[in-house]
Design an enzyme around this catalytic site. Structure first.
Site, PDB file in Angstrom:
ATOM      1  N   ASP A  86       0.849  -1.188   0.000  1.00  0.00           N
ATOM      2  CA  ASP A  86       0.000   0.000   0.000  1.00  0.00           C
ATOM      3  C   ASP A  86       0.884   1.237   0.000  1.00  0.00           C
ATOM      4  OD1 ASP A  86      -2.432   1.267  -0.121  1.00  0.00           O
ATOM      5  OD2 ASP A  86      -2.717   1.316   2.047  1.00  0.00           O
TER       6      ASP A  86
ATOM      7  N   HIS B 124      -3.869  13.917   0.991  1.00  0.00           N
ATOM      8  CA  HIS B 124      -4.132  13.014   2.119  1.00  0.00           C
ATOM      9  C   HIS B 124      -2.971  13.041   3.121  1.00  0.00           C
ATOM     10  CE1 HIS B 124      -5.384   9.501   4.398  1.00  0.00           C
ATOM     11  NE2 HIS B 124      -4.227   8.917   4.148  1.00  0.00           N
TER      12      HIS B 124
ATOM     13  N   GLU C 167      -9.378   4.188  -2.221  1.00  0.00           N
ATOM     14  CA  GLU C 167      -8.141   3.942  -2.966  1.00  0.00           C
ATOM     15  C   GLU C 167      -8.490   3.226  -4.260  1.00  0.00           C
ATOM     16  OE1 GLU C 167      -4.799   2.228  -0.967  1.00  0.00           O
ATOM     17  OE2 GLU C 167      -5.433   2.916   1.032  1.00  0.00           O
TER      18      GLU C 167
ATOM     19  N   ASP D 234      -9.517   0.408   1.755  1.00  0.00           N
ATOM     20  CA  ASP D 234      -8.533  -0.060   2.745  1.00  0.00           C
ATOM     21  C   ASP D 234      -9.028   0.298   4.145  1.00  0.00           C
ATOM     22  OD1 ASP D 234      -6.210  -1.145   3.732  1.00  0.00           O
ATOM     23  OD2 ASP D 234      -5.045   0.690   3.467  1.00  0.00           O
TER      24      ASP D 234
ATOM     25  N   GLN E  89      -4.473   2.452  14.980  1.00  0.00           N
ATOM     26  CA  GLN E  89      -3.374   2.953  14.147  1.00  0.00           C
ATOM     27  C   GLN E  89      -2.524   3.973  14.919  1.00  0.00           C
ATOM     28  OE1 GLN E  89      -4.842   4.726  10.527  1.00  0.00           O
ATOM     29  NE2 GLN E  89      -2.836   5.471   9.859  1.00  0.00           N
TER      30      GLN E  89
ATOM     31  N   LYS F 222      -4.806  -1.995  10.000  1.00  0.00           N
ATOM     32  CA  LYS F 222      -5.064  -2.049   8.560  1.00  0.00           C
ATOM     33  C   LYS F 222      -5.299  -3.456   8.036  1.00  0.00           C
ATOM     34  CE  LYS F 222      -3.920   2.335   7.568  1.00  0.00           C
ATOM     35  NZ  LYS F 222      -4.591   3.256   6.675  1.00  0.00           N
TER      36      LYS F 222
HETATM   37 CA    CA Z   1      -4.240   2.731   2.846  1.00  0.00          CA
END
Ligand code: CA
Length: 430
Positions: free
Chosen positions: A135, A142, A210, A242, A249, A262
């Site tokens: 990824d 972003h 994504e 995703d 996180q 994730k």
């Molecule tokens: Ca991602």
């Protein structure tokens, strides 16, 4: 080789609505389970799924060098391994077979009944066995938004970001096709103002808008792929959600990056739209300043104008569009990502999947995650049913769509749709 399949003037004898994502110029590839419980590789025109395994057995691919069982498989990996020349021969042939003026299959009722399926007669599967999943983090907007929130608005981008297509190795085992519900993950988080972590369901489950590209066998171990050859090894693209647990996180990501936040689920749209089909929608990438190092400098247009939308559907409510973005906003394009990924000799195989990273645009309504849309929960989104969302609630469904439209021709990806369920509850032992 000419790409007859992209001829915009071609019409199909399969009725295709004008706003369909799947006109005869698309010819995506997927894997589905048929009404007879057979798994096959297929394509789609309009609202008909087409069994390529059956078409091949009936001799419609005569003259193209394909093994007998190339489409009678539960993944596209071997077909993708055959390379770009074969993909083009097959797409061109499919375009011919379904051309409105070609009577061969059109007027052969028995063959048609074997080859064609209504969408409610099939169940889409994961189209490839994904060996490795990477990824990236390639949207400047972003990365700037997240850097501003998690660190410092004045130094939102870390020093490497404008020089490297930053990425991490993800986990392929939890990539799932559209329609498979997921559970809210549990894990460790550090509540605000506290010194000790707690364990429990994530309170901040989020999507990430994504796209992902799927590669063919690209190189030998040790061999880098030059940036201007990278597209030869890209089979096609899918929409990619995703899923992310922001609280998990935040606690876990230092110093090695995301882990359990994730890898509980990432959802993809089931039809792989080939890079060839996207050819008419090439566009310029954003200006890069500073100029990247030589191995990342490319020529031509390497971005694609793909319009992206996210709908949120609360339980018992109609879906509501909460974000509109575009794949063309990516600062680092796919060619640069693949060149960078292999510059050290890392081997890339057929069926590998590379996520773009969250695709946020320049305006607040084009952000690709709830984290950004609600600015970490400070600006909740009001839904039509009167409720508000800071992040995703149990029972909510997230639907992502993507399509290209240049005013003459539309090519789309369909959708990726996933419902978030409450945390997994283990069955009680008797
Ligand atoms: Ca991602």
């Amino acid at each position: 080789m000419p790409q007859y399949a992209n001829d915009p003037s071609r019409k199909s004898w399969i009725d295709t609505p004008a706003d369909s994502d799947f006109p005869i110029q698309n010819i995506p590839f997927g894997v589905f389970l048929t009404r007879d419980d057979v798994i096959t590789i297929g394509t789609r025109i309009g609202d008909k799924a087409i069994d390529l395994g059956a078409l091949h057995q009936l001799g419609y691919f005569e003259g193209i060098p394909l093994t007998d069982d190339i489409f009678l498989q539960d993944t596209l990996n071997d077909f993708i391994s055959d390379g770009k020349k074969t993909w083009r021969l097959v797409r061109n042939r499919i375009a011919e077979i379904f051309d409105a003026d070609n009577a061969k299959l059109r007027d052969h009722e028995e063959h048609r009944s074997i080859v064609l399926f209504d969408l409610d007669e099939i169940e889409m599967q994961l189209p490839v066995q994904i060996g490795d999943y990477t990824d990236f983090y390639s949207s400047k907007e972003h990365a700037t938004n997240v850097g501003s929130m998690f660190r410092d608005p004045n130094n939102a981008l870390l020093p490497n970001w404008l020089h490297i297509p930053v990425g991490y190795h993800g986990r392929s085992s939890t990539i799932i096709p559209s329609g498979i519900p997921i559970h809210r993950p549990v894990g460790q988080t550090l509540p605000a103002g506290q010194d000790e972590p707690v364990f429990g369901p994530s309170k901040l489950v989020d999507f990430e808008l994504e796209m992902a590209f799927i590669t063919t066998d690209a190189n030998q171990l040790g061999e880098p792929i030059p940036v201007d050859e990278a597209e030869d090894y890209i089979f096609g693209l899918v929409l990619f959600n995703d899923w992310s647990a922001r609280d998990i996180q935040k606690w876990e990501y230092v110093p090695l990056g995301p882990f359990l936040a994730k890898n509980f689920a990432s959802s993809i749209s089931p039809w792989i739209v080939t890079l060839d089909a996207l050819e008419p929608y090439r566009t310029k990438s954003p200006e890069q300043d500073p100029e990247p190092l030589p191995y990342l400098r490319y020529t031509g247009k390497k971005s694609f104008d793909i319009k992206l939308e996210v709908d949120l559907k609360a339980p018992e409510s109609e879906p509501q569009t909460i974000a509109k973005s575009n794949f063309k906003y990516m600062y680092w394009n796919m060619s640069q990502q693949l060149a960078h990924h292999t510059v050290n000799g890392c081997k890339v195989n057929s069926g590998d999947m590379m996520g773009s990273g969250t695709i946020s645009g320049p305006t607040p309504d084009s952000y690709g995650s709830m984290l950004e849309l609600t600015w970490r929960g400070e600006k909740p989104i009001k839904l039509n049913d009167g409720t508000e969302r800071k992040f995703i609630n149990d029972g909510d469904t997230v639907i992502m769509r993507g399509y290209c439209d240049n005013g003459k021709q539309r090519i789309g990806f369909g959708e990726v749709r996933t419902t978030l369920m409450p945390p997994f509850s283990p069955k009680k032992r008797k």
